[in-house]
Write an enzyme that holds these catalytic residues in place. Structure first.
Site, PDB file in Angstrom:
ATOM      1  N   GLU A 105       0.815  -1.214   0.000  1.00  0.00           N
ATOM      2  CA  GLU A 105       0.000   0.000   0.000  1.00  0.00           C
ATOM      3  C   GLU A 105       0.851   1.268   0.000  1.00  0.00           C
ATOM      4  O   GLU A 105       0.381   2.318  -0.445  1.00  0.00           O
ATOM      5  CB  GLU A 105      -0.976  -0.028   1.197  1.00  0.00           C
ATOM      6  CG  GLU A 105      -2.062  -1.088   0.997  1.00  0.00           C
ATOM      7  CD  GLU A 105      -2.940  -1.336   2.219  1.00  0.00           C
ATOM      8  OE1 GLU A 105      -4.087  -1.764   2.029  1.00  0.00           O
ATOM      9  OE2 GLU A 105      -2.471  -1.148   3.365  1.00  0.00           O
TER      10      GLU A 105
ATOM     11  N   GLY B  69     -12.617  -4.559   1.452  1.00  0.00           N
ATOM     12  CA  GLY B  69     -13.648  -5.456   0.950  1.00  0.00           C
ATOM     13  C   GLY B  69     -14.924  -4.653   0.711  1.00  0.00           C
ATOM     14  O   GLY B  69     -15.278  -3.795   1.522  1.00  0.00           O
TER      15      GLY B  69
ATOM     16  N   MET C 222      -9.461  -3.142   7.974  1.00  0.00           N
ATOM     17  CA  MET C 222      -8.942  -3.512   9.291  1.00  0.00           C
ATOM     18  C   MET C 222      -8.176  -2.401  10.012  1.00  0.00           C
ATOM     19  O   MET C 222      -7.564  -2.665  11.051  1.00  0.00           O
ATOM     20  CB  MET C 222      -8.071  -4.774   9.151  1.00  0.00           C
ATOM     21  CG  MET C 222      -8.847  -5.938   8.541  1.00  0.00           C
ATOM     22  SD  MET C 222      -7.893  -7.447   8.317  1.00  0.00           S
ATOM     23  CE  MET C 222      -7.680  -7.965  10.024  1.00  0.00           C
ATOM     24  N   GLU C 223      -8.212  -1.166   9.489  1.00  0.00           N
ATOM     25  CA  GLU C 223      -7.430  -0.085  10.137  1.00  0.00           C
ATOM     26  C   GLU C 223      -8.115   1.281  10.202  1.00  0.00           C
ATOM     27  O   GLU C 223      -7.748   2.109  11.062  1.00  0.00           O
ATOM     28  CB  GLU C 223      -6.075   0.127   9.411  1.00  0.00           C
ATOM     29  CG  GLU C 223      -5.149  -1.070   9.407  1.00  0.00           C
ATOM     30  CD  GLU C 223      -5.463  -2.075   8.302  1.00  0.00           C
ATOM     31  OE1 GLU C 223      -6.152  -1.690   7.321  1.00  0.00           O
ATOM     32  OE2 GLU C 223      -5.050  -3.235   8.423  1.00  0.00           O
TER      33      GLU C 223
ATOM     34  N   ASP D 283     -11.867  -6.987  -3.048  1.00  0.00           N
ATOM     35  CA  ASP D 283     -12.662  -8.222  -2.928  1.00  0.00           C
ATOM     36  C   ASP D 283     -14.063  -7.850  -2.434  1.00  0.00           C
ATOM     37  O   ASP D 283     -14.319  -6.702  -2.101  1.00  0.00           O
ATOM     38  CB  ASP D 283     -11.998  -9.203  -1.948  1.00  0.00           C
ATOM     39  CG  ASP D 283     -11.839  -8.605  -0.558  1.00  0.00           C
ATOM     40  OD1 ASP D 283     -10.795  -7.997  -0.285  1.00  0.00           O
ATOM     41  OD2 ASP D 283     -12.804  -8.683   0.236  1.00  0.00           O
TER      42      ASP D 283
END
Ligand code: ADE
Length: 234
Positions: free
Chosen positions: A12, A78, A172-173, A196
């Site tokens: 990233e 996602g 997740m962050e 995804d």
């Protein structure tokens, strides 16, 4: 002005470091921070490692140790909204922790006393992102991002997150970075490109598209940095 650019994974931030070419590397708090001068402003760049704890540590370090006054996050997510496809960009207008759960005490999901279910992102950077999107001829979806310490690869969990938080994307962050920036009064911007659909095929899709989606996000983030710098000089 000092601007932080963060991601969670090496892929990233790699496109950002590649674009900068030259930077200074500093090891601090068991992580690597990259500093560069870009168009007259100081940048500090890092990937945190995956999850809320590591991203909290990195965001806090970028602000408290490296003196960042604005923070931009670039990465992948996602999709929850069925409108979103791999490679599409999502800008968070608010973020929530989907795995923060003291519902046993009658509180709503994502809430703890003295906290809030949602943290709002900086409205002026979201406005700037609309200018960037139109200049790039790209469409960017503004929406809600839900964050948790969990790679979601399950339709039922994804739908629960969508229904409970009206989330458009999950990762997740973002929400942990948002909590840090909000508490320390640092304007922040969280951008994600879809890798995804957080469904049973998510891990395969992630492996296939994470790198290309990370590049899409990083390209937009660098245009955002240009815009923030231009706007600051006005
Ligand atoms: N980041 C990208 N895809 C994700 C997923 N399915 N779950 C959590 N974080 C993600």
């Amino acid at each position: 002005m000092r601007i932080a650019i963060m991601g969670a994974m090496p892929e990233e931030v790699a496109p950002i470091l590649k674009k900068l070419g030259e930077y200074k590397t500093t090891e601090y708090a068991k992580n690597t921070y990259y500093e560069a001068t870009y168009k007259g402003v100081e940048l500090v760049i890092a990937y945190s490692k995956i999850g809320k704890v590591f991203s909290t540590l990195t965001a806090t370090t970028m602000i408290e140790h490296f003196g960042a006054e604005k923070l931009l996050f670039s990465g992948v997510a996602g999709a929850v909204s069925p409108e979103l496809r791999v490679g599409d960009l999502v800008v968070a207008n608010k973020l929530s922790q989907h795995d923060l759960d003291i519902t046993a005490f009658g509180h709503p999901s994502g809430f703890v006393p003295e906290g809030a279910v949602f943290v709002e992102a900086d409205a002026s950077m979201i406005d700037l992102s609309k200018e960037v999107a139109s200049e790039m001829g790209k469409s960017v979806k503004e929406g809600i991002i839900a964050t948790g310490d969990q790679f979601v690869a399950n339709e039922e969990r994804k739908n629960w997150i969508g229904d409970t938080f009206q989330a458009d994307a999950l990762e997740m962050e973002g929400a942990s970075v948002a909590v840090v920036c909000d508490a320390l009064d640092v304007p922040f911007f969280i951008l994600r490109a879809i890798s995804d659909a957080a469904d049973m095929d998510a891990s395969f899709s992630f492996d296939e598209f994470m790198e290309s989606s990370a590049i899409i996000s990083a390209e937009f983030i660098m245009k955002m940095v240009d815009k923030v710098i231009d706007n600051n000089a006005k």
